[in-house]
Enzyme design. Structure first.
Site, mmCIF file in Angstrom:
data_model
loop_
_atom_site.group_PDB
_atom_site.id
_atom_site.type_symbol
_atom_site.label_atom_id
_atom_site.label_comp_id
_atom_site.label_asym_id
_atom_site.label_seq_id
_atom_site.Cartn_x
_atom_site.Cartn_y
_atom_site.Cartn_z
ATOM 1 N N ASP A 177 2.007 23.610 50.831
ATOM 2 C CA ASP A 177 2.170 24.102 52.213
ATOM 3 C C ASP A 177 2.170 25.636 52.316
ATOM 4 O O ASP A 177 1.760 26.183 53.343
ATOM 5 C CB ASP A 177 3.487 23.588 52.798
ATOM 6 C CG ASP A 177 3.361 22.183 53.382
ATOM 7 O OD1 ASP A 177 2.248 21.786 53.751
ATOM 8 O OD2 ASP A 177 4.388 21.491 53.466
ATOM 9 N N ASP A 227 1.446 14.021 55.157
ATOM 10 C CA ASP A 227 0.133 14.637 55.371
ATOM 11 C C ASP A 227 -0.559 14.937 54.045
ATOM 12 O O ASP A 227 -1.776 15.125 54.015
ATOM 13 C CB ASP A 227 0.218 15.908 56.251
ATOM 14 C CG ASP A 227 1.287 16.883 55.823
ATOM 15 O OD1 ASP A 227 2.250 16.482 55.159
ATOM 16 O OD2 ASP A 227 1.166 18.079 56.169
ATOM 17 N N HIS A 268 4.133 17.234 63.201
ATOM 18 C CA HIS A 268 5.584 17.194 63.037
ATOM 19 C C HIS A 268 6.266 16.664 64.289
ATOM 20 O O HIS A 268 7.184 17.291 64.818
ATOM 21 C CB HIS A 268 6.153 18.592 62.721
ATOM 22 C CG HIS A 268 5.979 19.011 61.295
ATOM 23 N ND1 HIS A 268 5.948 20.323 60.916
ATOM 24 C CD2 HIS A 268 5.845 18.288 60.153
ATOM 25 C CE1 HIS A 268 5.792 20.395 59.602
ATOM 26 N NE2 HIS A 268 5.719 19.185 59.128
ATOM 27 N N HIS A 275 7.904 23.299 51.112
ATOM 28 C CA HIS A 275 8.557 23.231 52.390
ATOM 29 C C HIS A 275 9.747 22.259 52.411
ATOM 30 O O HIS A 275 10.620 22.352 53.265
ATOM 31 C CB HIS A 275 7.446 22.840 53.381
ATOM 32 C CG HIS A 275 7.751 22.213 54.652
ATOM 33 N ND1 HIS A 275 7.128 21.086 55.129
ATOM 34 C CD2 HIS A 275 8.633 22.589 55.606
ATOM 35 C CE1 HIS A 275 7.586 20.804 56.320
ATOM 36 N NE2 HIS A 275 8.491 21.680 56.652
ATOM 37 N N HIS A 318 -3.365 23.317 53.517
ATOM 38 C CA HIS A 318 -3.875 23.304 54.893
ATOM 39 C C HIS A 318 -4.734 24.546 55.111
ATOM 40 O O HIS A 318 -4.340 25.664 54.766
ATOM 41 C CB HIS A 318 -2.733 23.373 55.914
ATOM 42 C CG HIS A 318 -1.836 22.177 55.939
ATOM 43 N ND1 HIS A 318 -2.233 20.928 56.386
ATOM 44 C CD2 HIS A 318 -0.537 22.030 55.587
ATOM 45 C CE1 HIS A 318 -1.220 20.081 56.301
ATOM 46 N NE2 HIS A 318 -0.181 20.721 55.810
ATOM 47 N N TYR A 367 1.773 29.281 61.728
ATOM 48 C CA TYR A 367 2.246 28.312 60.717
ATOM 49 C C TYR A 367 3.555 28.800 60.104
ATOM 50 O O TYR A 367 4.524 28.039 59.966
ATOM 51 C CB TYR A 367 1.146 28.210 59.661
ATOM 52 C CG TYR A 367 1.333 27.194 58.571
ATOM 53 C CD1 TYR A 367 0.738 25.942 58.647
ATOM 54 C CD2 TYR A 367 2.044 27.508 57.424
ATOM 55 C CE1 TYR A 367 0.870 25.031 57.618
ATOM 56 C CE2 TYR A 367 2.181 26.604 56.391
ATOM 57 C CZ TYR A 367 1.587 25.361 56.490
ATOM 58 O OH TYR A 367 1.719 24.463 55.468
ATOM 59 N N GLU A 425 5.610 14.986 51.687
ATOM 60 C CA GLU A 425 5.307 14.770 53.113
ATOM 61 C C GLU A 425 3.968 14.049 53.276
ATOM 62 O O GLU A 425 3.003 14.309 52.558
ATOM 63 C CB GLU A 425 5.330 16.102 53.879
ATOM 64 C CG GLU A 425 5.486 15.861 55.372
ATOM 65 C CD GLU A 425 5.926 17.101 56.156
ATOM 66 O OE1 GLU A 425 5.994 18.197 55.595
ATOM 67 O OE2 GLU A 425 6.190 16.926 57.362
ATOM 68 N N HIS A 430 3.981 17.587 46.869
ATOM 69 C CA HIS A 430 4.883 17.474 48.026
ATOM 70 C C HIS A 430 4.849 16.048 48.563
ATOM 71 O O HIS A 430 3.785 15.442 48.647
ATOM 72 C CB HIS A 430 4.383 18.476 49.079
ATOM 73 C CG HIS A 430 5.190 18.585 50.325
ATOM 74 N ND1 HIS A 430 6.517 18.249 50.401
ATOM 75 C CD2 HIS A 430 4.839 19.041 51.564
ATOM 76 C CE1 HIS A 430 6.946 18.483 51.648
ATOM 77 N NE2 HIS A 430 5.947 18.957 52.366
HETATM 78 FE FE1 FEO Z 1 5.305 19.835 54.462
HETATM 79 FE FE2 FEO Z 1 1.862 19.925 55.095
HETATM 80 O O1 FEO Z 1 3.542 19.138 54.713
#
Ligand code: FEO
Length: 394
Positions: free
Chosen positions: A162, A81, A21, A143, A223, A190, A79, A77
């Protein structure tokens, strides 16, 4: 790695990533990008990985089925990643349908500008795969606005992207296989660094899922480690963090120019300690911000100090408080302190940040000119003691 019969982890372990991030999060234990392949009469892939790991993911999929056979790619999601490998993967399975929320559709387009076959889903919608199905639950702001959870009822398996994750690179995939202290430390870190400001949304979502009364015996986040031994453990931890449950402890964070502010910090810390309040002390110029924020998650009291420089606080503390402000911690108390040469200003600036963050300044700030005398340090010590009583009282 088969996590349930014919459901495979096809993600990637990023052992060496140390910043996430945009340097707001130190991933000292690396991370993983988890993607799950459900092989049934139809084949679905739930999420992908960060783009540099796209080929690794495609190789893992190819060991199980030809990627061309993928019917659905569930994009929980936007994002990058989790979506970064989508363009590369879709070259291999151009007929696959991408599935996600309306906001996900818009976000993916604005990231990749691909004209992909996209199926928009809402909470309660399902996709039939044959013997199994996937049901979707929108989870905006857990998220990002586009986020959703995917649930496989036949396997009692929740894939919440997430939520419930950890930045934790390991050779193990499950909660019962790994170091328990490291696992919970990374789960807490996290939550503190990514999800803290979203507590009220998270609480509502936990309540909503509980009311749905759906059995969940495995939580497979995007993750880190998969929760199979005791999924309730991480749900209960989230419920506690999201409810802003704190303990009678304090975190003192300071930055010092010529050690005068440091002496004040140590005297305040001693006052807190002697009053039986557990305390942690950090020189923020020498400390990892991610660790400090993690330690703050369960603390009731915060104390921030800085020498004055150009009528303001020093820059390492300034940067830290910029992050802190975004966390919008609820139900905490704080005060500011610092040494100055002539005009001062740092204490006032820190108090301004506390106000913006919505944190109550429970005690007057302490500003001391040049080096503190023994009497000044006694005053800091006594304020530490008084702050300890305030923390215990709340
Ligand atoms: Fe909000 Fe692991 O991305």
């Amino acid at each position: 790695m088969e996590i349930r019969k014919n459901i495979f982890w096809v993600g990637a372990v990023d052992w060496n990533v140390r910043n996430f991030h945009g340097h707001t999060y130190t991933t000292k234990r690396g991370t993983t990008y988890n993607a799950y392949l459900v092989v049934d009469e139809k084949v679905a892939l739930i999420d992908t990985v960060y783009a540099p790991f796209a080929d690794e993911m495609i190789e893992k999929i190819s060991e199980i089925i030809p990627p061309e056979k993928i019917d659905y790619i569930i994009a929980n999601h936007v994002e990058t990643d989790h979506s970064g490998a989508l363009p590369r993967l879709l070259e291999r399975c151009p007929r696959a349908k991408v599935v996600g929320t309306q906001k996900c559709k818009e976000g993916l387009y604005k990231n990749y500008y691909g004209n992909w076959d996209f199926q928009v889903v809402k909470s309660g919608d399902s996709i039939d795969l044959g013997r199994r199905s996937l049901t979707f639950l929108e989870a905006p702001m857990i998220h990002w606005p586009d986020s959703m959870f995917t649930y496989c009822p036949q396997e009692q398996l929740l894939m919440p992207n997430d939520a419930f994750g950890q930045h934790y690179a390991t050779s193990e995939r499950f909660d019962d296989e790994t170091d328990q202290c490291a696992l919970m430390e990374e789960a807490k870190s996290y939550y503190a660094n990514i999800l803290w400001p979203l507590g009220s949304v998270i609480l509502k979502k936990i309540e909503e899922v509980k009311k749905m009364n759906i059995p969940i015996t495995m939580i497979a986040p995007s993750h880190g480690i998969i929760w199979r031994k005791d999924p309730a453990r991480i749900v209960n931890a989230y419920a506690s963090w999201a409810a802003n449950k704190t303990e009678a402890s304090a975190v003192v964070v300071y930055e010092t120019m010529w050690k005068a502010t440091e002496k004040m910090a140590r005297a305040i810390t001693q006052g807190l300690t002697d009053s039986g309040v557990r305390v942690k002390l950090y020189d923020i110029a020498e400390s990892d911000r991610t660790d400090v924020i993690t330690q703050m998650l369960e603390a009731k009291g915060f104390v921030f100090g800085s020498s004055t420089h150009d009528n303001d606080m020093l820059p390492a503390l300034g940067g830290f408080l910029e992050l802190f402000k975004g966390l919008r911690p609820k139900g905490r108390v704080a005060f500011a302190f610092g040494s100055y040469g002539w005009a001062g200003g740092a204490v006032k600036e820190i108090e301004g940040v506390l106000q913006e963050a919505g944190v109550e300044t429970a005690m007057p700030g302490i500003g001391i000119q040049y080096a503190p005398t023994a009497e000044d340090l006694k005053r800091c010590y006594e304020q530490g003691k008084a702050f300890a009583e305030e923390i215990k009282r709340r």
